[in-house]
Design a protein around this motif. Structure first.
Motif, mmCIF file in Angstrom:
data_model
loop_
_atom_site.group_PDB
_atom_site.id
_atom_site.type_symbol
_atom_site.label_atom_id
_atom_site.label_comp_id
_atom_site.label_asym_id
_atom_site.label_seq_id
_atom_site.Cartn_x
_atom_site.Cartn_y
_atom_site.Cartn_z
ATOM 1 N N THR C 43 -48.280 21.699 34.854
ATOM 2 C CA THR C 43 -48.347 20.240 34.788
ATOM 3 C C THR C 43 -47.549 19.613 35.916
ATOM 4 O OG1 THR C 43 -48.663 20.269 32.406
ATOM 5 C CG2 THR C 43 -47.812 18.253 33.338
ATOM 6 N N GLN C 82 -54.085 15.277 29.407
ATOM 7 C CA GLN C 82 -54.185 16.156 28.237
ATOM 8 C C GLN C 82 -54.400 15.343 26.964
ATOM 9 O OE1 GLN C 82 -50.999 18.920 27.922
ATOM 10 N NE2 GLN C 82 -51.765 19.843 26.066
ATOM 11 N N ASP C 158 -55.722 18.093 33.313
ATOM 12 C CA ASP C 158 -54.574 18.775 32.708
ATOM 13 C C ASP C 158 -54.945 19.221 31.297
ATOM 14 O OD1 ASP C 158 -52.209 19.781 31.912
ATOM 15 O OD2 ASP C 158 -51.024 17.973 32.270
ATOM 16 N N GLU C 159 -55.136 20.492 31.111
ATOM 17 C CA GLU C 159 -55.507 21.037 29.800
ATOM 18 C C GLU C 159 -56.572 20.164 29.135
ATOM 19 O OE1 GLU C 159 -53.535 23.580 28.071
ATOM 20 O OE2 GLU C 159 -51.817 23.751 29.414
HETATM 21 MG MG LIG Z 1 -48.483 21.282 30.639
#
Ligand SMILES: [Mg+2]
Ligand SMILES: Nc1ncnc2c1ncn2[C@@H]1O[C@H](COP(=O)(O)OP(=O)(O)O)[C@@H](O)[C@H]1O
Lengths: 268, 307, 360
Positions: C43, C82, C158-159
């Motif tokens: 991240t 995310q 991000d994810e």
């Molecule tokens: Mg992360």
């Protein structure tokens, strides 16, 4: 079993009933006395009368004090909110030199007795020559209500998904636009809750205001307190009844809007 | 605090880029207005009061800027003030205990109520906090005063003579009204704790064979204890400096610290003495609050810390 | 010249180094994944590219332009967070239109592009809803649409799928990759899910504790792990410790206790302790005494399309992954043989140098 174990027993309900009576009795008594037809303090045993409410209209000093309180609450709650929002953003999102100090400073009026603040303001304002003015009342009230607005705005900012603002910035928004379009709308309930709590606190404040107010600039609680010092008659009860009704209406709005328990425990 | 990226930009180790240097000033711009406001409008008045408390007062000449310690020696060593301070803290202590005994169970009872009742009762309990203290105290004057409801009630029962029965100007009267004014703080404080308690811990204890009262004492109460303690602190500190209620119900006969400050300032006009009483009150308040919260924090950090 | 280059990008938080000297170049149109366990600095890397975190050292160059100090709102990258970070007080259309509004795009053009991108993610019928009225997968697609509508040169994810349940996640993996292929946006995705990284990316960057361990095509990262970390993190594996030796023919082989195993495709090496990896699906089960070593089935797990066995052998506990082709396989306690082909054995380096090979 599990449901029953969470029920209140008979003793608990008896306790609860007594507690509610204890809480409501003084308010009910005030309202009852306000409707007395007599010229002295008594319960309206021989019919209701509105004469003491009509009496309020004949007292411009009370009406003026009411408007003063209203104005003072509006102005100081707004000023406190305006000061709180940027301060809360900084306290929630940055770790900087003096952060702890400022946090303590802004919340310190909660720990300083209002009587002490009252005498301190009395001295300060008379020394700098603005004693008894409306401005001095506003300044003093902002100091004591800002902890409330700050706590609620802070809770709102902390509870916010910071990434939404980042998303806005990644989409090309300037920090100011990001704040105005994304952050502010999301913390608005907290801001409004803080404003309302600040307003009502300012509207009710007596202890400190007694020292700062002047005959020309007085608030309703101070007016009533000074009146009680002289005499207690049903006029006080009718004025109080008006205050109770207005406050209850205000409280219902606040509760509907934000949750009274959340506002009062200062959590988001 | 999960968001610390901006802060760490400021940690000083980052490369000295123009952007991070200007970012470092943001928190100061944001807090600046409020900080200036508070330093001027809170710092200055308190400082001036501190100075004032060392000035000399004379009934004919008024306040003169000759420095003296006599105001403090008066407050700290005079039996008259001892009595006032002792009475104040006695009232605070009794009020706090009553609030615990009434408020904590009530919060639990409301917490266990079903849906509409729960919010209605909470509203009734917390609502009075928003109603002017003058109004609430007036209600008690009407209740416990010379020909109040309580007196009529007692007369009807034959417990009071024809002259009536009054709790005005008594410590009991002040305590009753103070409890009424402040007990919502206990309810809200315990309520906030209860919201974090998982009530199924109670069921777990029942399933392990505990009796309902044991569940309350051993499982639920320890979990809301922090709420009780923080509520007590708020109530104790507020009562110790409360003005409106002791002034209206206690009057001149039952002076507490706050009313004696008021009298020094607005009747006797001995501001330096009033200032020194306030400073002593402030210091006592701060010391009590600080040491109590430090004790509570140390006691509960491991089990029930804010998480 | 690559499209996007990260040059020894580094981030320290106080004394801890979150990212240590990350080098990476990405080609136009490529889909690259940052893969690593939680806390390895993925991240942070993404945030540095996005501009929300200022690097302690290093540079970010895009199309020959140094972007290291550019403000995040001037970079123009599309980011899918995310948590999705949808604006809760705006409708789907308003969410998606926000970036266009910031670019001062005229209203009718805005409407057209919003409709177009919502069609792309198949949400055009929900444009008046608010985010909380959508399911997880729908929110995910709104977030993607919002990032894509500004036609960013680079898409950062991000994810993106970690908040979805397993089934939906697989569907979205396919859909996301299809959309990316259609639009052709260069994409950098962060994930801790190796399956996701392997199935979606053109190249995988395996990270551990702030360092890059390997940069390779998914197939190569799996088949030729650069080191022990990569071999265990990317897929399951059997690790065996033994020594290098040479057999009677003078060829290198792997020695464990009294047993020697042939190796393939390995030049001459000094004798000494080594560690090898054998993927479970390369481990074949045979009747007793017909394999390279014998053992006993300790546990078995049925996973639909395959069986996973744990077998106790003289060389240790081995994992074997056997396709399910009908009849129930071996039972717990069965005595079995185990074998593998010499080219299934991968020699592992201990050193954490990132593999230079495998770059496209
Ligand atoms: Mg992360
Ligand atoms: N704002 C921060 N302040 C201090 N340390 C941080 C911060 N953000 C991340 N870290 C640390 O940096 C390391 C990498 O974090 P991160 O990039 O979020 O990992 P990942 O996304 O791979 O799970 C972690 O050890 C984390 O604790």
């Amino acid at each position: 079993m599990s449901v029953d174990s969470r029920r209140n027993g008979r003793a608990a309900l008896a306790f609860h009933t007594l507690f509610m009576i204890f809480l409501l009795a003084p308010l009910v008594v005030v309202i009852l006395v306000a409707f007395t037809p007599e010229g002295y303090l008594s319960y309206p045993t021989h019919g209701f009368s509105l004469r003491w409410f009509r009496e309020i209209l004949a007292r411009p000093d009370f009406i003026k004090a009411f408007y003063q309180s209203l104005n003072l609450g509006l102005v100081s709650a707004t000023l406190a909110t305006v000061l709180s929002i940027p301060a809360a953003l900084a306290l929630a999102r940055f770790r900087f030199t003096g952060r702890e100090f400022l946090n303590g400073l802004f919340l310190s009026p909660l720990m300083i007795p209002h009587i002490v603040l009252g005498v301190a303001f009395l001295r300060f304002f008379s020394q700098i020559g603005i004693g008894g003015t409306f401005a001095s009342l506003v300044f003093a009230h902002v100091v004591i209500i800002m902890p409330y607005t700050l706590r609620l705005v802070l809770a709102a900012v902390m509870g916010l998904d910071r990434e939404t603002e980042r998303a806005a910035i990644s989409l090309g928004a300037s920090p100011w636009t990001g704040f105005r379009r994304i952050t502010l709308p999301q913390i608005l309930p907290g801001v409004a809750g803080g404003w309302m709590l600040a307003f009502i606190t300012s509207f009710d404040e007596l202890t400190m205001t007694v020292f700062v107010a002047s005959p020309g600039n007085t608030t309703l609680p101070v007016k009533m307190y000074n009146y009680i010092e002289q005499t207690i008659d049903p006029l006080l009860a009718s004025v109080s009844t008006v205050i109770i009704v207005l406050t209850v209406a205000f409280m219902l709005v606040l509760d509907r809007f934000y949750g009274l328990d959340r506002v009062l425990s200062g959590k988001g | 605090m999960s968001e610390m990226t901006l802060e760490s930009r400021m940690a000083g180790r980052s490369r000295p880029s123009v952007r991070s240097r200007s970012l470092a000033w943001i928190p100061f711009w944001l807090t600046g207005p409020a900080a200036v406001f508070f330093l001027v409008l809170l710092g200055m008045p308190l400082l001036m009061t501190l100075v004032l408390s060392f000035y000399t007062f004379d009934y004919t000449a008024g306040i003169s800027e000759t420095l003296t310690l006599s105001n403090y020696t008066d407050v700290l060593f005079d039996g008259y003030f001892h009595e006032i301070f002792l009475r104040t803290y006695e009232i605070s202590l009794i009020t706090t205990l009553c609030c615990v005994v009434l408020g904590a169970p009530e919060a639990y009872i409301i917490y266990r109520m079903r849906r509409p009742w729960r919010s209605i009762c909470l509203l009734i309990t917390l609502g009075p906090l928003l109603i002017s203290v003058v109004v609430r105290t007036l209600g008690w004057v009407l209740l416990i005063g010379g020909n109040g409801l309580l007196s009529q009630f007692m007369q009807a029962l034959g417990l009071a003579g024809t002259r009536g029965f009054s709790l005005m100007y008594t410590q009991t009267g002040v305590v009753i009204a103070m409890v009424h004014v402040l007990v919502p703080f206990m309810v809200i404080s315990v309520w906030a704790s209860l919201r974090k308690v998982d009530l199924s811990t109670g069921d777990a204890a029942l399933s392990l064979g505990a009796k309902p009262f044991t569940v309350l004492r051993r499982v639920i109460f320890p979990q809301v204890l922090p709420g009780v303690l923080s509520g007590s602190l708020i109530i104790f500190a507020l009562t110790a400096s409360y003005f409106a209620t002791p002034s209206i119900i206690g009057g001149r006969r039952l002076k507490v610290v706050a009313t004696s400050v008021y009298d020094e300032y607005l009747s006797t006009m001995n501001w330096p003495l009033g200032a020194s009483i306030s400073i002593v009150l402030l210091v006592l308040n701060v010391v009590i609050v600080m040491s109590y919260s430090r004790w509570v924090e140390r006691r509960f950090r491991r089990t029930l810390g804010e998480g | 010249m690559s499209f996007l280059t990260l040059e020894s990008l580094t981030k320290h938080y106080g004394d801890t180094a979150a990212v240590k000297g990350l080098d990476l170049s990405i080609e136009q149109g490529e889909f690259v994944s940052l893969l690593g366990p939680s806390g390895c600095g993925k991240t942070t890397t993404l945030q540095m590219i996005a501009g929300f975190v200022t690097p302690t050292a290093g540079r970010l160059v895009m199309d020959g332009r140094d972007m290291t100090d550019l403000a995040p709102n001037a970079r123009g990258f599309g980011i899918v967070f995310q948590s999705y970070a949808l604006f809760p007080h705006m409708t789907i259309s308003e969410n998606v239109g926000f970036g266009l509004e910031m670019r001062k795009i005229a209203a009718h053009e805005r409407t057209r592009r919003i409709r177009q991108v919502l069609e792309l993610v198949r949400l055009d019928h929900l444009n008046d809803r608010y985010p909380r009225e959508l399911s997880g997968g729908q929110r995910q697609r709104v977030a993607l649409a919002r990032a894509l509508v500004i036609e960013p040169p680079l898409l950062l994810l991000d994810e993106p799928l970690s908040n979805l349940d397993a089934k939906l996640r697989e569907d979205m993996q396919l859909e996301l990759r299809n959309i990316q292929r259609n639009v052709g946006t260069t994409t950098l995705m962060v994930t801790h899910d190796q399956g996701e990284a392997l199935s979606m990316s053109d190249r995988v960057v395996v990270m551990d504790q702030g360092c890059v361990k390997q940069i390779a095509e998914p197939f190569r990262a799996y088949e030729e792990p650069a080191d022990i970390f990569v071999s265990t993190f990317v897929g399951k594996t059997n690790l065996l410790d033994g020594r290098m030796a040479s057999n009677d023919a003078g060829l290198p082989c792997f020695e464990m206790g009294r047993q020697r195993f042939e190796l393939a495709g390995i030049g001459m090496m000094e004798d000494g302790p080594v560690r090898v990896s054998i993927r479970p699906e390369r481990v074949e089960m045979t009747p007793w005494q017909q394999g390279l070593v014998d053992g006993r089935v300790k546990t078995r797990q049925f996973a639909g399309d395959h069986w996973l066995y744990q077998i106790e052998t003289s060389v240790g506990l081995l994992l074997a992954n056997c396709p399910n082709c009908g009849p129930a396989g071996f039972d717990i306690g069965d005595e079995v043989g185990v074998r593998w082909t010499p080219d299934s054995v991968r020699l592992l380096r201990e050193s954490p140098t990132p593999a230079a090979g495998g770059m496209s």
